[in-house]
Design a protein around this motif. Structure first.
Motif: not given
Length: 776
Positions: A272-276, A288-293, A298-303, A306-313
């Motif tokens: 995921a993209h991770l800003s400061p 907390p759980v943080v919503i990230l783009d 990224a490969t290997g992880l079945p996104l 995990l998040s079928p409706d959106t490109a976030t995690l």
């Protein structure tokens, strides 16, 4: 004139977050270092501090105290209760920590549960330390607080740790002023503290060492139910697609995102993209759980699972020693370390979080394969919090672990003690008293009877903890909400008045209160809320005060053929709008959307004849209908906001900024400004027929909504003279909409204010309700 060097004794009451955060030990160290005598004790109303020394020394001590308190402490007030001369010839008194005292009316802020600190983490990973591998290690800077507290003040005897008497080694640390566990109420070790055990799905104990056997089960693709700080979590290996599918099927959670826990920030950054700002939020003691783009590469992880409706995690770091030990093997454990683990709420879909061991086996026995349990009672359920970084600032979406039960301070006291019941989705309740409002942890959706029971039990528990009895009960204007019905029963039981608060009025005030005001101009966009005219509102420009509001603008109403069925099936909403606007979809387009011509005919007739086709002004329904038009809405909604989430995700894929003109809207006046979207639907149908990419049209809609919202705000500013605009409601969880709208408002000379520590969705509604009832 008093001599500043003459010894005096001051008695002070300190309020704020001053219990459970190492505040008394810090005072002991600071007073001893300053050669001051006296004592400190916990009271239900705060911390009572007696200081003895020269008046100049006491003044200097108090002046610098706020800068030297523990990181998680907060001083709200220091009140001088009494001052008296001290005997100048008496021998110096040592500074003491005295036994706690109870009082009738607590005023303290109870500390939240805190993630494990670096010092405790180092101990559990150190083979030479007596707490090596111990999953319940804590100190004054970390560990359970709110979830183990039975009564005030915060002392071990008043928590569920009272069942674990300290061993000599822990008692020595507890008594040593130089030790960081000096008066650490939740301290424990393998000899005297809580213990793990592992059971099968029927609750039968398993003979293998619990931790290593649980890690092995995860590696084998099993579903593990883990008893955490505030309740159970369900965990699986996120790289195992089959395990994820089994979890979704058993939990009846087909599409809603699953949060993952990561061993480190470095691992998160792979996927995921991770800003400061997002990294800081992940590292915060609340964790907390943080919503990230997610990263496209990224490969290997079945996104997609995990998040079928959106490109976030949704991602979080390990919060407790137990979580760290699940990731990292101890010596002689052959299971390799994990990089990521799914960590989702331990509850059947739509029900409250499980907290008790027997309850968990009963309710989750058909979901989990194994149960990793412990014997420290959880007094109050507390789910994981959820947050995002909005313009580099934290915005809480679900307020729970790490953030509750801290209070919201008001500029002036309320007129009475208030109990506010919140809404039915993302429910919280609120207790208002004095100059503060206490929000409960996230309760959840109230569709299930268990959830209503959980709401009532948590509510009665917190009322007892704070020693409060409400003078008034506030509920939503909608009479059929479960929270409203429970509020009616409670008002009758307490024999107190009932106040009904319009949904969007409460939303607006929830945002304003955290910015220190109680009146102003607000845009409230959400899915539904009953209006004062009996219609469904949800795209409202309001000019509000704590006791009243004026509606200045809204979206033109659109029919919902079938009522709630249209909310569950967005294509109904689309046909409803087209039945009003008259353009027709081709048979091919209807087929592509999964709509039979006869269905479309029935829904159109419902609208034209006004048969079970209620009108809605809601912005959320607009996003649903456009998602249906562009073919991204699901056939049936499986979780709240699903169609809008898919539409936002589609819009984010369009990169050509020059090819995303906003949809056309028409502004008209019928006593208030109305934003009419009929032309936009016609334009969208024509654009699709000409081969326009759906992603371009999805981004165009977002631009259109941003433009419309800005025009509404400008209208409000011209009408009222207000230049600050507060944004509230679940639609403003749409990060793309925020990214488009906030700059527009600023360019128009307006000052937008957004939610931060109070969620924009219905999680924060009870705060606004409490203010209305307390000021009325």
């Amino acid at each position: 004139m008093n001599d500043p060097e003459t010894p005096v004794r001051w008695h002070l009451l300190i309020t704020g977050v001053v219990q459970g955060v190492g505040f008394r030990p810090a005072l002991h160290r600071l007073a001893t270092a300053a050669h001051l005598g006296g004592w400190v004790e916990n009271r239900s109303g705060g911390v009572h501090l007696a200081l003895i020394g020269a008046e100049s020394a006491l003044q200097a001590f108090l002046t610098t105290l706020p800068e030297r308190i523990p990181a998680q402490a907060r001083i709200d007030s220091i009140d001088l209760l009494a001052q008296e001369p001290a005997d100048p010839d008496a021998a110096p008194e040592p500074f003491l920590i005295r036994p706690s005292q109870a009082s009738a009316a607590p005023r303290i802020s109870i500390p939240p549960d805190l993630a494990v600190c670096p010092e405790c983490l180092a101990e559990i990973m150190d083979p030479a330390n007596r707490r090596h591998g111990y999953p319940f290690t804590s100190c004054t800077a970390c560990g359970p607080r709110h979830t183990v507290l039975e009564r005030l003040p915060y002392d071990r005897a008043n928590t569920s740790l009272r069942h674990f008497p300290l061993c000599p080694a822990c008692q020595a640390e507890y008594d040593d002023p130089a030790d960081r566990r000096f008066h650490a109420e939740s301290t424990a070790c393998p000899r005297c503290g809580p213990r793990l055990n592992l059971t099968d799905d029927h609750g039968h104990p398993l003979p293998d060492p619990p931790l290593s056997a649980a890690r092995r089960a995860l590696a084998e693709g099993k579903i593990l139910a883990v008893r955490g700080l505030g309740g159970y979590q369900l965990m699986v290996d996120p790289f195992n697609r089959s395990a994820i599918d089994r979890l979704r099927a058993r939990k009846n959670r087909p599409d809603k995102p699953l949060a993952v826990m990561a061993a480190s920030l470095e691992i998160i950054a792979r996927y995921a993209h991770l800003s400061p700002a997002e990294a800081d939020l992940l590292r915060h003691p609340s964790q907390p759980v943080v919503i990230l783009d997610t990263r496209a590469e990224a490969t290997g992880l079945p996104l997609d699972r995990l998040s079928p409706d959106t490109a976030t995690l949704g991602v979080m770091l390990p919060t407790t020693p137990l979580h760290h030990l699940l990731f990292h093997p101890l010596p002689e454990d052959p299971t390799p370390p994990f990089d990521l683990l799914v960590a989702t709420s331990g509850n059947p879909s739509g029900e409250p979080l499980c907290i008790d061991n027997d309850e968990a086996v009963t309710r989750l026995g058909e979901v989990a394969d194994l149960f990793l349990q412990h014997d420290r009672d959880i007094i109050r359920r507390n789910d994981d919090s959820v947050a995002v970084a909005l313009e580099s600032a934290p915005q809480i979406w679900r307020r729970a672990r790490g953030f509750v039960p801290d209070t919201v301070r008001l500029a002036s006291p309320l007129g009475c003690d208030v109990l506010a019941m919140g809404a039915d989705l993302k429910n919280t309740f609120a207790l208002g008293f004095d100059d503060r409002i206490l929000l409960s942890p996230h309760i959840g959706d109230l569709r299930a009877a268990r959830s209503v029971d959980a709401l009532e039990s948590t509510l009665r528990s917190l009322l007892a903890l704070w020693g409060r009895r409400p003078d008034v009960v506030a509920i939503d204007l909608h009479p059929d909400m479960q929270s409203s019905r429970l509020g009616e029963r409670l008002a009758d039981a307490f024999s107190v008045p009932l106040v009904r608060v319009q949904h969007h009025h409460a939303h607006a005030l929830a945002c304003m209160v955290e910015h220190g005001v109680e009146a102003g101009l607000a845009l409230v966009f959400d899915g539904v809320g009953l209006g004062t005219d009996g219609l469904a509102w949800g795209a409202e420009l309001l000019h509000v005060t704590p006791v009243d509001f004026k509606r200045l603008a809204t979206f033109a109403p659109a029919p919902l053929p079938g009522g709630d069925q249209a909310v569950s099936r967005p294509v109904r909403q689309l046909i409803g709008r087209l039945a009003s606007a008259h353009p027709e979809l081709s048979p091919e387009r209807l087929a592509a959307l999964g709509i039979r011509p006869e269905e479309a005919g029935i829904w159109t007739e419902q609208v034209q004849r006004g048969l079970n086709a209620p009108l809605s002004h809601a912005a959320g329904r607009l996003f649903d209908a456009f998602a249906a038009l562009l073919g991204v809405a699901p056939e049936r909604i499986t979780h709240e906001g699903q169609a809008a989430i898919r539409l936002e995700s589609l819009a984010r894929t369009w990169r050509d900024e020059t090819e995303s003109a906003p949809y056309r809207v028409r502004l008209r006046s019928e006593g208030l400004m109305l934003v009419d979207w009929a032309e936009s639907f016609k334009w969208g149908i024509d654009a699709l027929a000409m081969g326009a990419p759906p992603a371009r049209l999805a981004l165009g809609l977002h631009r259109g909504v941003a433009e419309a919202a800005c025009r509404m705000a400008e209208h409000g500013a011209a009408t009222t003279g207000e230049r600050t605009i507060y944004l509230s409601g679940g639609v403003f969880m749409n990060r793309l909409l925020n990214a488009l709208l906030l700059p527009l408002l600023r360019r128009a000379g307006l000052s937008p204010r957004v939610h931060g520590r109070i969620p924009p969705n219905d999680n924060g509604v009870s705060l606004g309700q409490a203010l209305v009832a307390g000021r009325g």
